[in-house]
Motif scaffolding. Structure first.
Motif, PDB file in Angstrom:
ATOM      1  N   LEU A 158       0.818  -1.211   0.000  1.00  0.00           N
ATOM      2  CA  LEU A 158       0.000   0.000   0.000  1.00  0.00           C
ATOM      3  C   LEU A 158       0.853   1.263   0.000  1.00  0.00           C
ATOM      4  N   PHE A 159       2.102   1.160   0.489  1.00  0.00           N
ATOM      5  CA  PHE A 159       2.966   2.328   0.602  1.00  0.00           C
ATOM      6  C   PHE A 159       4.099   2.271  -0.416  1.00  0.00           C
ATOM      7  N   GLU A 160       4.364   3.430  -1.007  1.00  0.00           N
ATOM      8  CA  GLU A 160       5.479   3.580  -1.942  1.00  0.00           C
ATOM      9  C   GLU A 160       6.061   4.968  -1.745  1.00  0.00           C
ATOM     10  N   ASN A 161       7.377   5.054  -1.629  1.00  0.00           N
ATOM     11  CA  ASN A 161       8.024   6.335  -1.377  1.00  0.00           C
ATOM     12  C   ASN A 161       7.668   7.363  -2.443  1.00  0.00           C
ATOM     13  N   GLY A 162       7.212   8.532  -1.994  1.00  0.00           N
ATOM     14  CA  GLY A 162       6.883   9.624  -2.894  1.00  0.00           C
ATOM     15  C   GLY A 162       5.603   9.450  -3.677  1.00  0.00           C
ATOM     16  N   ALA A 163       4.751   8.505  -3.251  1.00  0.00           N
ATOM     17  CA  ALA A 163       3.536   8.222  -4.019  1.00  0.00           C
ATOM     18  C   ALA A 163       2.328   8.094  -3.100  1.00  0.00           C
ATOM     19  N   LEU A 164       1.150   8.216  -3.693  1.00  0.00           N
ATOM     20  CA  LEU A 164      -0.117   7.958  -3.022  1.00  0.00           C
ATOM     21  C   LEU A 164      -0.797   6.809  -3.765  1.00  0.00           C
ATOM     22  N   LYS A 165      -1.050   5.720  -3.061  1.00  0.00           N
ATOM     23  CA  LYS A 165      -1.651   4.531  -3.670  1.00  0.00           C
ATOM     24  C   LYS A 165      -2.990   4.250  -3.006  1.00  0.00           C
ATOM     25  N   MET A 166      -3.943   3.707  -3.789  1.00  0.00           N
ATOM     26  CA  MET A 166      -5.279   3.441  -3.258  1.00  0.00           C
ATOM     27  C   MET A 166      -5.803   2.101  -3.749  1.00  0.00           C
ATOM     28  N   LEU A 167      -6.693   1.548  -2.958  1.00  0.00           N
ATOM     29  CA  LEU A 167      -7.413   0.316  -3.305  1.00  0.00           C
ATOM     30  C   LEU A 167      -8.894   0.561  -3.080  1.00  0.00           C
ATOM     31  N   TYR A 168      -9.706   0.253  -4.080  1.00  0.00           N
ATOM     32  CA  TYR A 168     -11.162   0.389  -3.999  1.00  0.00           C
ATOM     33  C   TYR A 168     -11.758  -1.000  -3.801  1.00  0.00           C
ATOM     34  N   SER A 169     -12.435  -1.189  -2.671  1.00  0.00           N
ATOM     35  CA  SER A 169     -13.099  -2.456  -2.400  1.00  0.00           C
ATOM     36  C   SER A 169     -14.606  -2.289  -2.574  1.00  0.00           C
ATOM     37  N   HIS A 170     -15.227  -3.210  -3.308  1.00  0.00           N
ATOM     38  CA  HIS A 170     -16.671  -3.179  -3.455  1.00  0.00           C
ATOM     39  C   HIS A 170     -17.385  -3.664  -2.195  1.00  0.00           C
ATOM     40  N   GLU A 171     -16.646  -4.131  -1.185  1.00  0.00           N
ATOM     41  CA  GLU A 171     -17.240  -4.413   0.123  1.00  0.00           C
ATOM     42  C   GLU A 171     -17.582  -3.066   0.763  1.00  0.00           C
ATOM     43  N   ASP A 172     -18.848  -2.699   0.731  1.00  0.00           N
ATOM     44  CA  ASP A 172     -19.326  -1.410   1.234  1.00  0.00           C
ATOM     45  C   ASP A 172     -18.607  -0.218   0.598  1.00  0.00           C
ATOM     46  N   ARG A 173     -18.026  -0.443  -0.569  1.00  0.00           N
ATOM     47  CA  ARG A 173     -17.401   0.618  -1.383  1.00  0.00           C
ATOM     48  C   ARG A 173     -16.400   1.455  -0.581  1.00  0.00           C
ATOM     49  N   MET A 174     -15.573   0.763   0.182  1.00  0.00           N
ATOM     50  CA  MET A 174     -14.538   1.431   0.953  1.00  0.00           C
ATOM     51  C   MET A 174     -13.281   1.606   0.102  1.00  0.00           C
ATOM     52  N   VAL A 175     -12.602   2.725   0.314  1.00  0.00           N
ATOM     53  CA  VAL A 175     -11.316   2.989  -0.329  1.00  0.00           C
ATOM     54  C   VAL A 175     -10.260   3.105   0.759  1.00  0.00           C
ATOM     55  N   VAL A 176      -9.165   2.376   0.615  1.00  0.00           N
ATOM     56  CA  VAL A 176      -8.035   2.505   1.536  1.00  0.00           C
ATOM     57  C   VAL A 176      -6.842   3.021   0.746  1.00  0.00           C
ATOM     58  N   GLY A 177      -5.954   3.728   1.446  1.00  0.00           N
ATOM     59  CA  GLY A 177      -4.805   4.274   0.749  1.00  0.00           C
ATOM     60  C   GLY A 177      -3.634   4.525   1.659  1.00  0.00           C
ATOM     61  N   GLY A 178      -2.476   4.712   1.035  1.00  0.00           N
ATOM     62  CA  GLY A 178      -1.256   5.049   1.746  1.00  0.00           C
ATOM     63  C   GLY A 178      -0.504   6.131   1.000  1.00  0.00           C
ATOM     64  N   ALA A 179       0.071   7.082   1.735  1.00  0.00           N
ATOM     65  CA  ALA A 179       0.799   8.195   1.114  1.00  0.00           C
ATOM     66  C   ALA A 179       2.082   8.460   1.891  1.00  0.00           C
ATOM     67  N   ILE A 180       3.200   8.504   1.161  1.00  0.00           N
ATOM     68  CA  ILE A 180       4.496   8.878   1.744  1.00  0.00           C
ATOM     69  C   ILE A 180       5.024  10.083   0.972  1.00  0.00           C
ATOM     70  N   PRO A 181       4.705  11.290   1.425  1.00  0.00           N
ATOM     71  CA  PRO A 181       5.182  12.480   0.711  1.00  0.00           C
ATOM     72  C   PRO A 181       6.649  12.776   1.038  1.00  0.00           C
ATOM     73  N   PHE A 182       7.405  13.199   0.030  1.00  0.00           N
ATOM     74  CA  PHE A 182       8.783  13.615   0.228  1.00  0.00           C
ATOM     75  C   PHE A 182       8.882  15.137   0.100  1.00  0.00           C
ATOM     76  N   LYS A 183       9.560  15.631  -0.912  1.00  0.00           N
ATOM     77  CA  LYS A 183       9.782  17.071  -1.046  1.00  0.00           C
ATOM     78  C   LYS A 183       8.540  17.814  -1.528  1.00  0.00           C
ATOM     79  N   LYS A 184       7.645  17.105  -2.230  1.00  0.00           N
ATOM     80  CA  LYS A 184       6.435  17.730  -2.753  1.00  0.00           C
ATOM     81  C   LYS A 184       5.204  17.155  -2.075  1.00  0.00           C
ATOM     82  N   PRO A 185       4.153  17.960  -1.910  1.00  0.00           N
ATOM     83  CA  PRO A 185       2.903  17.430  -1.344  1.00  0.00           C
ATOM     84  C   PRO A 185       2.288  16.392  -2.280  1.00  0.00           C
TER      85      PRO A 185
END
Length: 276
Positions: free
Chosen positions: A29-56
């Motif tokens: 779920l986590f990657e340096n300098g990136a925002l990653k997401m997963l969309y689950s059709h189980e109650d349409r939940m979205v989970v994500g991970g974000a590791i910001p570096f020099k830029k937002p």
């Protein structure tokens, strides 16, 4: 945005280990300098991970959401599991230390994640659910959350539960989110097991050693399966499934729920003799 479709228990009985992991486990779920997401059709939940570096890193709507911005019809709960960082919501900045939580209601258009120190970045984990009205943005620091201590060393499940977003805490449309911290020498969570057929749940395991594992049990009570889970990995638990685990050492996890019932205590406990 990775998409995961809903499944039924009859199918899951026949899944191989690889199929179980493909349907219910998010390993990276986590990657340096990136925002990653997963969309689950189980109650349409979205989970994500974000590791910001020099830029937002901006929380943007993807094509699969069919909206102009991410929170147009959604709400989100965020917990920082890394070093100090900030979340800016329509121009207002919130500083989050490790294990601090921020709730953002429907309708906020500009959400961006930043690290205070790019050499020691924040690690933002978030869960989003559908929403029908706006609730105010609110931060809850870990030292402001009310601890609920449960379990015993004799049962290897001495733990502290922090409820952040729930009916008696930070208000939301349907998102419930909190965190469980196991004490040293305690390995079990959520045992005796339960289900809640009116909502699904997502577990995020963290603060584990590099070689640590959690054996996460799932499936119907009479037909259980398990997933071997590593640090900072996510398990999607359908409404028909138990969700319990035991680790090679103590660990922490963030739980999030969505569905029809908004009551935290809505649980159907399973007698230990019924588990198979």
């Amino acid at each position: 945005m990775e998409i995961r479709h809903a499944t039924n228990p009859m199918e899951a009985k026949n899944y191989t280990t690889e199929q179980l992991r493909n349907h219910y486990l998010a390993e990276k779920l986590f990657e340096n300098g990136a925002l990653k997401m997963l969309y689950s059709h189980e109650d349409r939940m979205v989970v994500g991970g974000a590791i910001p570096f020099k830029k937002p890193l901006l929380l943007k709507a993807t094509e699969s959401l069919k909206t102009n911005y991410f929170l147009e019809r959604r709400e989100v709960g965020i917990i920082n599991v890394g070093n100090q960082g900030s979340v800016t919501v329509d121009g207002e900045r919130y500083i989050l230390g490790k294990k601090d939580c921020l709730y953002i209601g429907m309708g906020k258009e500009d959400v961006r994640f930043e690290s205070e120190d790019s050499d020691n970045p924040a690690r933002f984990y978030f869960v989003s659910t559908l929403a029908h009205r706006e609730y105010p943005t609110k931060k809850v620091a870990i030292d402001q959350a009310e601890p609920n201590r449960l379990g015993s060393i004799a049962e290897s499940n001495e733990r502290t539960i922090y409820k952040y977003i729930h009916s008696e805490g930070v208000q939301s449309c349907q998102l419930m989110l909190g965190m469980t911290l196991l004490e040293p020498n305690n390995m079990w969570n959520t045992m005796p097991a339960h289900i809640h057929d009116r909502r699904s749940e997502i577990y995020f395991y963290f603060d584990m050693p590099d070689n640590g594992k959690v054996f996460h049990f799932m499936g119907q009570p009479e037909e259980t399966r398990h997933l071997v889970v590593g640090n900072e990995q996510v398990v999607v638990s359908p409404a028909w499934s138990i969700h319990s685990g035991v680790g090679t050492s103590n660990y922490s996890f963030i739980w999030a729920m969505a569905g029809e019932n908004y009551s935290f205590t809505d649980m159907d406990f399973i007698d230990m003799n019924e588990l198979k």
